[in-house]
Design a protein around this motif. Structure first.
Motif, PDB file in Angstrom:
ATOM      1  N   UNK A  44      10.876  13.982  27.740  1.00  0.00           N
ATOM      2  CA  UNK A  44       9.593  13.863  28.457  1.00  0.00           C
ATOM      3  C   UNK A  44       8.803  12.623  28.049  1.00  0.00           C
ATOM      4  N   UNK A  45       8.931  12.202  26.790  1.00  0.00           N
ATOM      5  CA  UNK A  45       8.212  11.027  26.319  1.00  0.00           C
ATOM      6  C   UNK A  45       8.661   9.769  27.066  1.00  0.00           C
ATOM      7  N   UNK A  46       9.962   9.628  27.250  1.00  0.00           N
ATOM      8  CA  UNK A  46      10.489   8.469  27.975  1.00  0.00           C
ATOM      9  C   UNK A  46      10.058   8.516  29.441  1.00  0.00           C
ATOM     10  N   UNK A  47      10.121   9.692  30.060  1.00  0.00           N
ATOM     11  CA  UNK A  47       9.711   9.817  31.462  1.00  0.00           C
ATOM     12  C   UNK A  47       8.234   9.478  31.616  1.00  0.00           C
ATOM     13  N   UNK A  48       7.414   9.916  30.683  1.00  0.00           N
ATOM     14  CA  UNK A  48       5.978   9.610  30.721  1.00  0.00           C
ATOM     15  C   UNK A  48       5.739   8.105  30.613  1.00  0.00           C
ATOM     16  N   UNK A  49       6.430   7.444  29.680  1.00  0.00           N
ATOM     17  CA  UNK A  49       6.278   5.998  29.529  1.00  0.00           C
ATOM     18  C   UNK A  49       6.744   5.265  30.786  1.00  0.00           C
ATOM     19  N   UNK A  50       7.821   5.750  31.399  1.00  0.00           N
ATOM     20  CA  UNK A  50       8.326   5.133  32.630  1.00  0.00           C
ATOM     21  C   UNK A  50       7.326   5.293  33.764  1.00  0.00           C
ATOM     22  N   UNK A  51       6.693   6.444  33.836  1.00  0.00           N
ATOM     23  CA  UNK A  51       5.686   6.684  34.873  1.00  0.00           C
ATOM     24  C   UNK A  51       4.538   5.690  34.747  1.00  0.00           C
ATOM     25  N   UNK A  52       4.084   5.472  33.521  1.00  0.00           N
ATOM     26  CA  UNK A  52       2.991   4.526  33.292  1.00  0.00           C
ATOM     27  C   UNK A  52       3.434   3.101  33.623  1.00  0.00           C
ATOM     28  N   UNK A  53       4.629   2.714  33.179  1.00  0.00           N
ATOM     29  CA  UNK A  53       5.123   1.357  33.433  1.00  0.00           C
ATOM     30  C   UNK A  53       5.303   1.128  34.933  1.00  0.00           C
ATOM     31  N   UNK A  54       5.744   2.149  35.640  1.00  0.00           N
ATOM     32  CA  UNK A  54       5.909   2.032  37.088  1.00  0.00           C
ATOM     33  C   UNK A  54       4.582   1.701  37.763  1.00  0.00           C
ATOM     34  N   UNK A  55       3.514   2.421  37.378  1.00  0.00           N
ATOM     35  CA  UNK A  55       2.215   2.206  38.009  1.00  0.00           C
ATOM     36  C   UNK A  55       1.538   0.942  37.524  1.00  0.00           C
TER      37      UNK A  55
END
Length: 528
Positions: free
Chosen positions: A496-507
Motif C-alpha cells: 500500500x505504501x508504494x501504491x500511495x506514493x505512485x498515486x501522489x506522483x501521478x497527480x
C-alpha cells in the motif's frame, strides 16, 4: 490545442480518441491524457474539497495550507469519498481494457522487484528436481513475472502509438497523419523522459539527506536479503559531485545509439532500463508507419511481416513486440473494433478513481459467439508467458519446449514469454470476458497510475520499504518460515505504501507532464 485549457465539453469523440490513443508502457499517456480530458485536474478535486473545509471552519492561512497539503497527500480515491461526490456509471473508450492490462502488468513488475530480493522467483516449479512450491507453478507465477509483463508493455505501446496513425492512413487523411506523426515524435522524448528525470532527481535529494544511507547496510546483508542484492544508489562526497554524477547518468539515460542489453540503465533506479528501449523502439515504429502509410493494406502487412522476420532474426525481441502491437491495432481497425454503436458513445470518464459501485458499463452489450473460444485460447498464451525467468532447462513441461528455441535467440527465457504475450493481447482484443475484467474500476485505477507505479516502487522500497522490512524481520526472525511470514507481514505495509506514493506522483508529476508537453507543443508549433 492548449494542454492547460482542455475542457470536458469542448472535445469531440474523435479528438478524445486522438489524445487517448497516444500512449504506451512507460509513456502511459493514456491514463494521464484521460486525466487531462476528463477534467480531474482542471477542477482540482482535492483543492476544492480542502477549500470547502477551510471556509466551513474559518481556518487561518497556515491551517488552510496544512489542510490542503493533507488533502493532497490522501490517495485520490479517498479524496473522492471525502468530497462525497456521487459516482456516475459511464463508459470508457474502446481500448480502455489495454490501460487496465498495463496497470496490472506494472503492479506485477513491482511484485517481481520486491519479491526477488527475498525469494528465488526466477526458477520454475520442479527446477532440477527441487523448488516444488505452489507459487512457482505456471499461471500463478505470472503474478510476479516481471519479464513477461515487460513483453505486454511493449505490445501495448506498439498498439497505442499505431492506432491513430493507422486510422488516418486507412482513411487517406495524409495531412492529418503528417500532423500526428510530427506531434508524436516531438512529444515522445518529453513524455518518456521527464517523469523519470524528476523521480531520479528526487532520489538524488534523498541521497543528500542521508535517507538511502539508512538502508545501505540492509541491502548488502545476507541475513535479510536471501536472493538478489539490488544496486543501491551511490552517495558522492559532495552535493556538487552528486549533481555532476546525476547529469552524466541522465545523459547516458537518453540511450539512442546502441541496442545492447540494459543500455541506458541508470544507477539511480536500475528498474528504468525499459525507458530507453521504449524510446528507441518508438522511433523505429514511427519510421515503419511513415514508410508504409501510403501502401495498400495487403502490401503493408506483407512489408510488416518481412520487417518482423528481419527484426526477429536480428535478435531484437523488443522491436518484434512493438511491430506486433502495430499489426494487432490494424487488425482491430479492419474488423471495426473501435466503432461504437450509438448506445456505446463514450461520456466523460467518472470523477472517482476507485468507486464502490460495480464495474462500469464499458464493455460491448452483445457477446460475440466466439467470445468463449478467444477466452479459451488465452490459457495456452498464459502458459507460454509463464516460462521461467531462469530458463526452461530442467523444468518439467519446459525441457522439450526449450529445445525448440533457435540458437541465435540470445535471451532464451524471453522466447515463449514473447510469443505468449502476443497471443494473449491478440485474443484479449476479441474476448469480452477479459475486457470486462480489465475494465473493472480497481484495475482501471492501476492503469491510471501505472507509469507512476513503475517509477516509484524502486525509490520507495529502497528507503522506507527496506526500513519496514528490517524492523519486521528483526521481530519475526530471519530463518525458515519465520522469514517468510515476516516478509508477508512487511508486504502488508509496503505494497500500500508504494501504491500511495505512485498515486501522489501521478497527480503531482505524471499528469502535469502530459499537460505541459501538450502546451509546449502548442506554443512552439507553427500556427495555421
Amino acid at each position: 490545442m492548449n494542454g492547460f485549457a482542455v475542457s470536458r465539453g469542448s472535445l469531440s469523440y474523435e479528438e478524445k480518441l486522438s489524445l487517448i490513443d497516444d500512449r504506451s508502457l512507460s509513456d502511459v499517456e493514456s491514463e494521464s491524457a484521460r486525466a487531462e480530458l476528463d477534467g480531474r485536474f482542471s477542477h482540482i478535486q482535492w483543492a476544492a474539497t480542502a477549500k470547502t473545509y477551510c471556509n466551513g471552519f474559518r481556518l487561518s492561512s497556515w491551517s488552510s495550507s496544512l489542510l490542503r497539503i493533507g488533502m493532497f497527500l490522501l490517495p485520490s480515491f479517498i479524496q473522492h469519498r471525502c468530497a462525497r461526490e456521487r459516482f456516475r456509471t459511464e463508459k470508457l473508450h474502446p481500448t480502455a481494457y489495454l490501460d487496465g492490462m498495463r496497470g496490472l502488468a506494472a503492479l506485477f513488475v513491482f511484485f517481481c522487484h520486491y519479491f526477488y530480493t527475498a525469494f528465488k522467483v526466477a526458477e520454475g516449479w520442479g527446477h532440477d528436481n527441487a523448488n516444488y512450491e505452489i507459487w512457482r507453478l505456471p499461471f500463478i507465477r505470472l503474478l510476479y513475472s516481471g519479464p513477461s509483463m515487460v513483453c505486454v508493455f511493449f505490445i501495448i505501446s506498439g498498439y497505442a502509438l499505431s492506432l491513430k496513425p493507422l486510422k488516418q492512413a486507412r482513411s487517406r487523411s495524409l495531412d492529418g497523419l503528417s500532423n500526428t506523426m510530427t506531434s508524436f515524435v516531438f512529444r515522445r522524448f518529453f513524455r518518456l523522459y521527464l517523469p523519470p528525470m524528476i523521480s531520479t532527481f528526487g532520489v538524488l535529494i534523498l541521497l543528500r539527506f542521508g535517507i538511502y544511507e539508512m538502508t545501505r547496510d540492509f541491502v548488502n546483508d545476507r541475513k535479510y536479503v536471501h536472493n538478489v542484492i539490488e544496486h543501491h544508489p551511490v552517495l558522492e562526497e559532495t552535493t556538487q559531485k552528486q549533481l555532476r554524477h546525476w547529469v552524466r547518468e541522465m545523459y547516458d539515460f537518453v540511450h539512442v545509439w546502441g541496442w545492447e542489453k540494459f543500455g541506458g540503465a541508470t544507477g539511480y533506479d536500475v528498474h528504468l532500463w525499459t525507458i530507453p528501449v521504449e524510446f528507441r523502439c518508438s522511433m523505429m515504429l514511427f519510421l515503419v508507419m511513415i514508410g508504409t502509410a501510403n501502401l495498400r493494406t495487403g502490401v503493408r502487412f506483407f512489408c510488416l511481416a518481412c520487417i518482423m522476420w528481419f527484426v526477429l532474426r536480428s535478435d531484437r525481441w523488443e522491436m518484434v513486440l512493438f511491430l506486433w502491437g502495430m499489426a494487432i491495432a490494424e487488425l482491430d481497425l479492419i474488423r471495426g473494433a473501435h466503432e461504437p454503436s450509438p448506445s456505446q458513445q463514450p461520456s466523460p470518464p467518472p470523477a472517482t478513481l476507485l468507486p464502490l459501485d460495480s464495474t462500469p458499463s464499458t464493455t460491448p452489450e452483445r457477446r460475440s459467439p466466439c467470445n468463449f473460444l478467444w477466452t479459451l485460447l488465452t490459457i495456452p498464451a498464459l502458459y507460454l508467458m509463464s516460462e521461467p525467468d531462469a530458463g526452461p532447462a530442467g523444468v518439467p513441461g519446459w525441457d522439450y519446449l526449450g529445445t525448440l528455441i533457435p540458437e541465435w535467440f540470445s535471451d532464451k527465457y524471453r522466447y515463449y514469454q514473447m510469443i505468449g504475450s502476443i497471443i494473449f493481447v491478440f485474443c484479449t482484443a476479441r474476448s469480452i470476458s477479459w475486457q470486462r475484467a480489465f475494465n473493472s474500476a480497481p484495475v482501471q485505477y492501476f492503469g491510471r497510475i501505472s507509469y507512476a507505479l513503475y517509477l516509484m516502487h524502486g525509490p520507495v522500497l529502497h528507503t522506507v520499504g527496506f526500513l519496514v522490512e528490517k524492523r519486521v524481520l528483526d521481530w519475526t526472525g530471519t530463518e525458515g518460515n519465520r522469514y517468510t511470514w515476516g516478509f508477508i507481514l512487511a508486504s502488508v505495509i509496503n505494497i500500500p505504501l508504494v501504491i500511495w506514493a505512485a498515486d501522489i506522483f501521478w497527480r503531482a508529476v505524471d499528469a502535469p507532464v502530459v499537460r505541459f508537453t501538450k502546451w509546449l507543443e502548442g506554443k512552439l508549433s507553427i500556427q495555421d
